[in-house]
Design a protein around this motif. Structure first.
Motif, PDB file in Angstrom:
ATOM      1  N   SER A 236      17.792  56.580  89.483  1.00 56.30           N
ATOM      2  CA  SER A 236      17.935  54.965  89.225  1.00 56.30           C
ATOM      3  C   SER A 236      16.383  54.286  89.443  1.00 56.30           C
ATOM      4  O   SER A 236      16.408  53.187  88.666  1.00 56.30           O
ATOM      5  CB  SER A 236      19.213  54.381  90.035  1.00 56.30           C
ATOM      6  OG  SER A 236      18.673  54.199  91.327  1.00 56.30           O
TER       7      SER A 236
ATOM      8  N   PRO B 114      15.230  52.609  85.678  1.00 55.93           N
ATOM      9  CA  PRO B 114      16.191  51.735  85.858  1.00 55.93           C
ATOM     10  C   PRO B 114      17.012  51.060  84.830  1.00 55.93           C
ATOM     11  O   PRO B 114      18.181  51.053  84.841  1.00 55.93           O
ATOM     12  CB  PRO B 114      15.391  50.525  86.666  1.00 55.93           C
ATOM     13  CG  PRO B 114      13.959  50.730  86.595  1.00 55.93           C
ATOM     14  CD  PRO B 114      13.748  52.183  86.191  1.00 55.93           C
TER      15      PRO B 114
ATOM     16  N   PHE C  89      18.812  50.645  92.373  1.00 55.86           N
ATOM     17  CA  PHE C  89      19.501  50.191  91.036  1.00 55.86           C
ATOM     18  C   PHE C  89      21.054  50.735  90.918  1.00 55.86           C
ATOM     19  O   PHE C  89      21.681  50.265  90.275  1.00 55.86           O
ATOM     20  CB  PHE C  89      18.322  50.620  90.046  1.00 55.86           C
ATOM     21  CG  PHE C  89      17.133  49.610  89.888  1.00 55.86           C
ATOM     22  CD1 PHE C  89      17.196  48.264  89.664  1.00 55.86           C
ATOM     23  CD2 PHE C  89      15.909  50.200  90.179  1.00 55.86           C
ATOM     24  CE1 PHE C  89      15.992  47.482  89.757  1.00 55.86           C
ATOM     25  CE2 PHE C  89      14.721  49.269  90.099  1.00 55.86           C
ATOM     26  CZ  PHE C  89      14.973  47.948  89.996  1.00 55.86           C
TER      27      PHE C  89
END
Length: 353
Positions: free
Chosen positions: A93, A97, A152
């Protein structure tokens, strides 16, 4: 839960993955009519072999949940929806992202909008994560703990949680969120890196390799066996809900060293090594964590039943006979090129964790 799901129509998103497939198999045993939706996005853990034992009794739809309008008829028929689709990797992540946003937030929003349109008021059980809490301010962490994600993945999973909650407050869905700690057991993805230290430990132990522990090994986790998770999902799928969010946690908090030592013994004594955190890992490390699961125990009657020692023994037993379906020992750190996902194409290096 024996018999309570008999003849129920159930939809499982992410049902080719680790937890989703274990849930699907249990529901088949319970007599439910099961449909699985899974687009098998690279890096997210889908494995068709996970459902091999019940494949002739499960309807599998190979679509992204963002395209839920294409399987609206299945949504309309569902008595219960178990929503486990998503990406769980914290490191991925941070590297990608926007990919995490698409998978864990945008796709979820599109799916839930179709649920509202075609099955208003349906029970949806969403697989959340303890990662939304970030670095714990106290232990064990209960549902009142502040939300403060460090990556994220936690942010996007919390956004999806809020979609479920807002639509439930509006009376458009009947959703509940189960926030999971580190889950382990049969059907974990072993050839996909960055999906948690337990899978990495398990892969290395099965291959007779040293278990690398980042830090001093004193950090605490509460590993949760997958069968216990399945029990919680089954309860949440049918129960009257005093609350909308529940933490799930393991039977016993254990240090990383204790976890590694247990796995090492099960593997015949593979060595343990200690390494400092890299800057990438240190930036999203949450320190020690264990869940307070008393709310779900009080309100739904659930509690973990499997010790880590017993769960790991069952897990090793499964993989000793099925390893060929979960691992390419000659290529454990493969580079995986992700398919297009809503117009975005990324190259994802699956580095060892």
């Amino acid at each position: 839960m024996l018999g309570e799901y008999r003849d129920k129509v159930v939809l499982i998103t992410g049902g080719l993955g680790f937890i989703g497939s274990n849930l699907a198999m249990r529901l088949v045993e319970e007599g439910a009519s099961v449909t699985v939706v899974d687009s098998s996005i690279a890096g997210c853990g889908a494995n068709p072999y996970n459902l091999a034992a019940v494949r002739d009794r499960v309807n599998v739809i190979p679509l992204d949940i963002a395209d839920a309008s294409d399987f609206a008829s299945e949504i309309r028929k569902a008595n219960v929806i178990f929503n486990l689709a998503g990406e769980i990797s914290h490191i991925h992540s941070m590297q990608f992202p926007e990919r995490d946003l698409q998978i864990n937030a945008v796709s979820q929003l599109r799916f839930l909008q179709e649920c509202v349109r075609h099955a208003p008021g349906v029970r949806v059980v969403y697989a959340g994560t303890r990662q939304v809490y970030g670095v714990p301010e106290y232990l064990p962490v209960d549902e009142s703990h502040p939300v403060n994600p460090v990556d994220f993945n936690g942010i996007h999973k919390f956004a999806a949680t809020m979609y479920h909650m807002m639509l439930s407050r509006a009376g458009k869905l009947d959703a509940v969120v189960l926030r999971l700690t580190n889950v382990y057991g049969p059907r974990m993805a072993l050839d996909i890196a960055c999906q948690g230290f337990l899978g990495t430990f398990l892969r290395r132990a099965l291959l007779g390799e040293a278990l690398d522990i980042f830090g001093d090994g004193r950090q605490v986790r509460d590993p949760l066996y997958v069968d216990d998770v399945v029990e919680a999902f089954l309860l949440a799928g049918l129960a009257v809900l005093p609350s909308r969010t529940y933490n799930l946690g393991g039977l016993e908090p254990l240090s990383l060293s204790e976890i590694a030592e247990t796995m090492s013994r099960e593997a015949g004594g593979v060595p343990l090594t200690y390494r400092p955190f890299s800057a990438e890992r240190a930036s999203i490390d949450i320190g020690s964590y264990c869940s307070d699961w008393q709310r779900i125990h009080r309100e739904l009657g659930w509690k973990p039943a499997t010790s880590f020692r017993d769960g790991i023994a069952r897990t090793f037993s499964y993989y000793r006979s099925e390893l060929a379906h979960y691992l390419d020992p000659g290529n454990p750190d493969a580079v995986c090129r992700l398919p297009e996902h809503h117009g975005a194409r990324h190259r994802l290096a699956l580095i060892a964790v």
